[in-house]
Design a protein around this motif. Sequence first.
Motif, short mmCIF file in Angstrom:
data_model
loop_
_atom_site.label_atom_id
_atom_site.label_comp_id
_atom_site.label_asym_id
_atom_site.label_seq_id
_atom_site.Cartn_x
_atom_site.Cartn_y
_atom_site.Cartn_z
N ALA A 160 49.07 40.60 68.92
CA ALA A 160 48.49 41.35 68.39
C ALA A 160 49.00 43.01 68.23
O ALA A 160 50.07 42.87 68.36
CB ALA A 160 48.13 41.50 69.71
N PHE A 161 48.02 43.58 67.74
CA PHE A 161 47.87 44.85 67.61
C PHE A 161 47.96 46.00 67.99
O PHE A 161 46.58 45.88 68.52
CB PHE A 161 49.14 45.46 65.73
CG PHE A 161 49.26 44.35 64.74
CD1 PHE A 161 50.34 44.83 64.20
CD2 PHE A 161 49.54 42.93 64.79
CE1 PHE A 161 52.45 44.97 63.87
CE2 PHE A 161 50.54 42.45 63.66
CZ PHE A 161 51.47 43.34 63.67
N GLY A 162 48.49 47.44 68.45
CA GLY A 162 47.51 48.04 68.98
C GLY A 162 46.71 48.81 67.69
O GLY A 162 46.90 49.24 66.71
N PRO A 163 45.98 49.86 68.45
CA PRO A 163 45.24 50.97 67.61
C PRO A 163 45.95 51.70 66.24
O PRO A 163 47.19 51.67 66.41
CB PRO A 163 45.07 52.15 68.44
CG PRO A 163 44.68 51.91 69.57
CD PRO A 163 46.06 50.70 69.51
N HIS A 164 45.20 52.04 65.05
CA HIS A 164 46.43 52.94 63.82
C HIS A 164 46.68 54.42 64.45
O HIS A 164 45.71 54.75 64.41
CB HIS A 164 45.17 52.73 63.07
CG HIS A 164 45.02 51.72 62.55
ND1 HIS A 164 43.44 51.65 60.98
CD2 HIS A 164 44.85 50.49 62.50
CE1 HIS A 164 43.67 50.32 61.25
NE2 HIS A 164 43.69 49.24 62.26
N THR A 165 47.82 54.23 64.43
CA THR A 165 48.72 55.71 64.53
C THR A 165 49.04 56.70 63.28
O THR A 165 49.24 56.63 62.24
CB THR A 165 50.32 55.29 64.82
OG1 THR A 165 49.62 54.77 66.68
CG2 THR A 165 50.91 56.56 65.36
N PHE A 193 48.98 55.64 57.69
CA PHE A 193 48.56 54.93 59.25
C PHE A 193 50.10 54.11 59.63
O PHE A 193 50.22 53.12 58.81
CB PHE A 193 46.94 54.39 59.34
CG PHE A 193 46.09 55.04 59.98
CD1 PHE A 193 45.55 55.55 61.11
CD2 PHE A 193 45.79 55.50 58.31
CE1 PHE A 193 44.70 56.72 60.67
CE2 PHE A 193 44.54 56.18 58.70
CZ PHE A 193 43.91 57.06 59.76
N ALA A 194 50.56 53.90 61.26
CA ALA A 194 51.16 53.16 61.57
C ALA A 194 51.03 52.02 61.89
O ALA A 194 49.41 52.19 63.12
CB ALA A 194 52.25 53.38 62.13
N LEU A 195 50.80 50.84 62.69
CA LEU A 195 50.43 49.72 62.86
C LEU A 195 51.34 49.49 63.58
O LEU A 195 52.86 48.95 63.39
CB LEU A 195 50.60 48.58 62.82
CG LEU A 195 49.27 49.08 61.24
CD1 LEU A 195 48.32 47.99 60.45
CD2 LEU A 195 47.79 49.80 62.30
N THR A 196 51.10 48.53 64.77
CA THR A 196 52.52 48.05 66.04
C THR A 196 52.64 47.10 66.81
O THR A 196 50.73 47.11 67.33
CB THR A 196 52.86 49.81 67.47
OG1 THR A 196 53.18 51.05 66.24
CG2 THR A 196 54.02 48.75 67.49
N GLN A 197 52.85 45.99 66.21
CA GLN A 197 52.77 45.19 67.30
C GLN A 197 52.90 45.03 68.41
O GLN A 197 54.17 45.60 69.28
CB GLN A 197 53.73 43.54 66.60
CG GLN A 197 52.88 42.47 67.18
CD GLN A 197 54.48 41.15 67.03
OE1 GLN A 197 55.53 41.83 66.08
NE2 GLN A 197 54.54 40.38 67.65
N VAL A 198 52.19 44.40 69.44
CA VAL A 198 52.16 45.21 70.59
C VAL A 198 52.50 43.90 71.71
O VAL A 198 52.18 43.11 72.79
CB VAL A 198 50.89 45.84 71.17
CG1 VAL A 198 50.93 47.16 70.70
CG2 VAL A 198 49.83 45.08 71.11
#
Length: 810
Positions: free
Chosen positions: A50-55, A462-467
């Motif tokens: 899963a990934f978090g909100p777009h930063t 934007f940055a996407l981070t795997q959470v």
Amino acid sequence: MALQSPIPGHYEIRVVPFLVTASDYSGTASLFYLNTPPTPNPTFSSGGIAFGPHTIIDPQRTEGEPLNHIDKFGNIWETGPWGFSTAQGFVHRSTDGGDSFHIVSPEGLRPNPAPAGGGDTDILTDDQGFAYFADLEGLGQVGVAVSNDAGNNWRENFVAAQEPLTDRQWLAIDNGATSGVSDNTVFLTYNQLTSGWQVTSSPGSTGSNDLTGGLVYQNAATTNVVTTDDRCGRLLFDPAKRMLYLPCNNGDHVDIWRAHVDPGQRTGLEFSSVQTPPSPGGLIGLGRLFSDVAADSAGNIYAVWVDINNNNVYLSASTDTGTTWTTPVQVNGDPANSNVMPWAVAGAPGILDIAFYGTDIRGDPNTFPSWLNNRVAATGIKWFVYFVQVQSATSGSPTIYQVKASEHPTDYGQICTGGLGCSVSGGDRTLADFFTLAIDHDGAARIVMNDLTNQHHGAALFALTQVAGPSAYGTTLKNKSPNPTNGVTDASGDAQVPHYAPLGAGPNQPALDLLSVKVSQPDLSHLTVTLKLKSLASLLPPTGADGVIWLTRWQFLSTGDDGEESYRIFYVGADSLAGQAPSYFAGTGTSASDLEVQGTGCVTNTPRNCKIVVYPEESPATGTINSATGTLTVTASLADLGSPIQGDTLFSVTALTFGYITGDPIMMDADATRAFDYVLGATTLPTNCPAGTTCKVTGGGYIYVDPQQDRGSFNIELTVDSSGRTRGKISYRDPAAALAFRTLRITSVRLDGNTATIKGTGSANGMETGFVVKVEDKAEPGVGQDTFSIQLETGYSKSGVLQGGNIQIH
């Protein structure tokens, strides 16, 4: 041309030149039908990924082909070009684990201010933490720069290539066999347009007084040119087996040029070519842009590419530096049916992460409708960022996990993969040529990407981070910061202005130092944003600024300026000039029109090429400021924020603070919170269309606007869906009054029998204005009976019986 299982209807085929400047082409075209559906793609489990909100990386500057890198300290660097027309490129940096980013320059300019520039960029750091930057100088040269103090100071050389006329440079770092600086090497490759790909090298920098390391390059190979292959991807150094790799597209396979690098070796590299197996679809060609190569911690390498015959992503692995390869494996699954721009990074042995843009529509991305030509048609093709993890990737039966990494679409319609040729043909190359993926110290995937679904079609960063889920290191990630329901906190003391400067960061600005942001709904028709600041005892701006702005922005599924689907930017804010009490506002900003008239929400330097997102203070809002508690609130009407309804998600809600100079569209970034998503509670619906019912107001025609029977012509295409969301547009033209009007935001649709009253905000000759349009559907056909009226806040008002056309309320 073949149509597979077409629905009944009339079809025609048109031959249109693409990427052609002059041609004497003649020929025929045929159209036929296939009643067998395409072979379905496999489906893959998410594996719990899963990934978090777009930063938000930069709330203002747009930037194609973003590239990221994570240094030894865990700081995240990002860079990308602003385009040859600007002669600029940028570097951003995050020191808080990717929660926020800041521009690495006090003026927002690139590290090497050469006369030309703004082309391809790259950035890497070595084991000393020193940063190396490269920029393409308008196809003329390669400029490079080095920073030994985390981006505060840069030394540069804008003629680093061996010869002029260059394209697409890449950097790679060899940190040597020791932790010292003396055996570090920086490799630089580029396409020397008159001869081929050159690979050069420079010693790693030894410190701020070093005028050679990372700045002056020499030929690293035994030959002047390594390959004449046309399109080569990222240069990669593998420290495990001390190999340097350059992947290049070639027909039905990938050529990988390899050389062994002894410790401390910078010249005399003997490159040889190895080939991947043929692509299962039969053709990579110039590909869906670059193929890629990655190496895991054991030195196993992985080639990744897109086959242009079927638009699938393939992987082949080698455990012996490319001498032998595994049979190619398709790693994309439904609904990622057409794909572009793969980027791969490997972690522990046998684990490979891949990111790419994908859509469920099958076809050549170059042939899809272009947003620049038909916004509504383009939104039928929705692109997402997909993430794939391959485990046991060197085996004949790997495990593949696939997820949508982006929360919502990131682009619509055509993606032109013809490079600079797209500019000649009018193709949509807003994304440029790639986006990238890195792995952080926990093994989590970190993706930097462009989101073009805003109203400007601008390449927002934007940055996407795997959470969550399996990491690239074989561990399992757990979400440390689940998405909150209504707000986030932020660290204190991180609102320096500037963040980077020759003498170091400026002082912290207490009035701009965000501690938290919270979103709430005080009633059914308003939204409130509450900010906590370190101190509001003084609102005086930073040195060199005229004022300060507190801004909270988000995107949600709304309507663009031509009636198209858009994840439009909305915001609320407060503005204090010279330390005075703030004014409060809300807004969204308009895009440049199809007639190439610049909108209010983005500065363009070429027609409809959004470069700087701005935040005009369009609608008044109410607010409070409490200097004793450091609290600032802004409350705005939902009607001024796109009329979101219950269940709508406000994506990437982010609070930001800035200093500003009056008249300068680029503000001085001070602080930013991490992003979160907010789901609307109960709201007042902007329509009385019965719940669960779809209502439409459609038609077109003209009325007489004066005794001379001059015409006022209109077109209406409005739909209120079963949930109460309104989509569509109204356009109106009165040549006698020199008026061209189009709707921007429809805030209310009221239906009363055969009468519809539509209210909102529109553009009259490029100027924003409120409007009320009222129509009556009295008969079929409507000529002589249906009525149309329009009233603008500018004072313009016309009404009458239709003299041509028809209106339907249904």
